[in-house]
Design a protein around this motif. Structure first.
Motif, PDB file in Angstrom:
ATOM      1  N   SER A 328       0.826  -1.205   0.000  1.00  0.00           N
ATOM      2  CA  SER A 328       0.000   0.000   0.000  1.00  0.00           C
ATOM      3  C   SER A 328       0.864   1.261   0.000  1.00  0.00           C
ATOM      4  O   SER A 328       0.595   2.218  -0.733  1.00  0.00           O
ATOM      5  CB  SER A 328      -0.933  -0.007   1.215  1.00  0.00           C
ATOM      6  N   LYS A 329       1.930   1.259   0.796  1.00  0.00           N
ATOM      7  CA  LYS A 329       2.828   2.409   0.853  1.00  0.00           C
ATOM      8  C   LYS A 329       3.554   2.618  -0.476  1.00  0.00           C
ATOM      9  O   LYS A 329       3.767   3.759  -0.915  1.00  0.00           O
ATOM     10  CB  LYS A 329       3.834   2.231   1.986  1.00  0.00           C
ATOM     11  N   ALA A 330       3.938   1.509  -1.118  1.00  0.00           N
ATOM     12  CA  ALA A 330       4.612   1.612  -2.415  1.00  0.00           C
ATOM     13  C   ALA A 330       3.667   2.196  -3.468  1.00  0.00           C
ATOM     14  O   ALA A 330       4.053   3.074  -4.260  1.00  0.00           O
ATOM     15  CB  ALA A 330       5.104   0.236  -2.848  1.00  0.00           C
ATOM     16  N   LEU A 331       2.430   1.736  -3.472  1.00  0.00           N
ATOM     17  CA  LEU A 331       1.444   2.271  -4.403  1.00  0.00           C
ATOM     18  C   LEU A 331       1.158   3.746  -4.137  1.00  0.00           C
ATOM     19  O   LEU A 331       1.047   4.557  -5.069  1.00  0.00           O
ATOM     20  CB  LEU A 331       0.147   1.452  -4.309  1.00  0.00           C
ATOM     21  N   GLU A 332       1.072   4.102  -2.871  1.00  0.00           N
ATOM     22  CA  GLU A 332       0.830   5.496  -2.498  1.00  0.00           C
ATOM     23  C   GLU A 332       1.990   6.389  -2.939  1.00  0.00           C
ATOM     24  O   GLU A 332       1.774   7.508  -3.429  1.00  0.00           O
ATOM     25  CB  GLU A 332       0.638   5.599  -0.987  1.00  0.00           C
ATOM     26  N   ARG A 333       3.202   5.882  -2.802  1.00  0.00           N
ATOM     27  CA  ARG A 333       4.386   6.661  -3.194  1.00  0.00           C
ATOM     28  C   ARG A 333       4.334   7.002  -4.686  1.00  0.00           C
ATOM     29  O   ARG A 333       4.599   8.152  -5.072  1.00  0.00           O
ATOM     30  CB  ARG A 333       5.652   5.869  -2.871  1.00  0.00           C
ATOM     31  N   LEU A 334       3.974   6.047  -5.505  1.00  0.00           N
ATOM     32  CA  LEU A 334       3.919   6.308  -6.941  1.00  0.00           C
ATOM     33  C   LEU A 334       2.666   7.093  -7.325  1.00  0.00           C
ATOM     34  O   LEU A 334       2.706   7.934  -8.230  1.00  0.00           O
ATOM     35  CB  LEU A 334       3.961   4.984  -7.714  1.00  0.00           C
TER      36      LEU A 334
END
Length: 374
Positions: A328-334
């Motif tokens: 979720s954090k990786a998706l939010e970052r992008l």
């Protein structure tokens, strides 16, 4: 040089088939004679004067298991008769029992059987037993095939490590990574309206078999719950798939767009903003290379086969396939940083340009020539 390739299909739309299609095409360009023992080959190969197609019919058999047995028996019989007329025999995994000069390892069934996500461990029923039996037999047959081959080519470092685990000597293995069509998969822009996808939203993409949990769409859907501004395009056959229902239960069905099985993958990649693929078991998927060749930032897992080409400059490597929060954090970052997506996309394209199919096929031909010379 007279080269014989044994595989079920030599077509562009199949992972193993694509590798062998590119080898055959490169051999023809170099003026070599090519014998193809297969059930299906690309139309560009069928009528070429340097190609002999040994057609193996298997459609009359009711299951994949029986079709594979029939193919193995017929192809082995042909090779026993005509091997003396050939310089190099290339087979793929446990496709038959004939001693190959080169065996290309695209998948290691022994490793898949040990995975906690193998279908037999998820489904305690007759279908699960069938999958266990099928994988078990392939594990046994492939060990024998790798043992009697003069040389084994692994399509990734991950596959090489798995081959060593089942007893293949390291000095007998060479790694030739899979390639990508840099013209078909390239940065560009296609209107989402053409694909029936929503405009003016950030859109991620997932592609793979979504009838089982191996590709890990379930974790992606759970992570999407925390990202109300992100949509997801899913490519894969929805028949007997549990994931449309899961998206509905999670309350995100309006943001998850199931497109079914598609042949226009390259075009769809030109409509999205990122590619997410944290597969639980993969030998060396082509789709990661296709994504970075299309200029997409990638989110995948460190254990996903093919991830060895993904660097921090072009994507995000997850430590775990099961950590919903990390994904979720990786998706939010992008999702929140368009400039980062663009930077990663450019870096990914540069990496992909080092992995053209032409360069990989030439490596195979060079290997064939070395083997003959020695």
């Amino acid at each position: 040089m007279k080269i014989c390739i044994v595989t079920h299909k030599l077509i562009k739309g199949d992972g193993q088939g694509r590798v062998n299609y590119e080898i055959a095409s490169a051999a023809i360009r170099n003026g070599y004679q090519v014998t193809l023992i297969a059930t299906q080959i690309d139309s560009k190969l069928q009528n070429h004067p340097l190609v002999e197609w040994v057609y193996i019919p298997v459609k009359i058999f009711p299951s994949v298991f029986l079709r594979n047995l029939a193919f193995s028996w017929q192809s082995t019989k042909w090779l026993k008769t005509y091997r003396k007329n050939l310089d190099i025999v290339v087979i793929n995994g446990a496709i038959n029992s004939f001693p190959a000069d080169i065996n290309i390892a695209h998948f290691v069934h022994s490793s898949w059987l040990q995975s906690p996500f193998h279908i037999s461990k998820q489904r305690k029923n007759l279908y699960g037993f069938y999958q266990w039996f099928y994988t078990f037999l392939n594990s046994y047959w492939e060990k024998r095939s790798f043992a009697i081959a003069k040389l084994v080519v692994a399509v990734s470092k991950k596959v090489k490590d798995e081959l060593i685990e089942i007893g293949v000597p390291s000095e007998k293995i060479q790694v030739i990574f899979n390639g990508v069509d840099l013209e078909e998969f390239s940065p560009g822009y296609v209107k989402r309206q053409k694909i029936v996808l929503p405009e003016n939203v950030t859109l991620a993409m997932f592609a793979g078999d979504i009838r089982t949990n191996r590709k890990n769409l379930d974790t992606v859907l759970k992570a999407l719950v925390e990202l109300p501004n992100l949509h997801l395009a899913v490519l894969g056959n929805v028949q007997n798939s549990p994931y449309p229902k899961m998206a509905e239960d999670l309350g995100i069905s309006q943001r998850v767009h199931f497109l079914g099985y598609r042949v226009d993958v390259a075009q769809i990649m030109q409509t999205v903003d990122m590619f997410v693929f944290p597969s639980r078991y993969e030998a060396c998927t082509l789709v990661l290379l296709e994504a970075i060749a299309s200029g997409l930032p990638v989110i995948t897992a460190k254990i996903t086969g093919g991830s060895e080409v993904i660097t921090s400059e072009c994507g995000i490597l997850l430590n775990s396939t099961e950590d919903v929060s990390e994904l979720s954090k990786a998706l939010e970052r992008l999702t929140s940083d368009r400039n980062l997506r663009e930077q990663m996309g450019k870096a990914g394209r540069a990496i992909a340009e080092q992995h053209s199919w032409e360069s990989k096929a030439e490596r195979y031909l060079h290997l064939f020539e070395e083997l003959i010379a020695s």
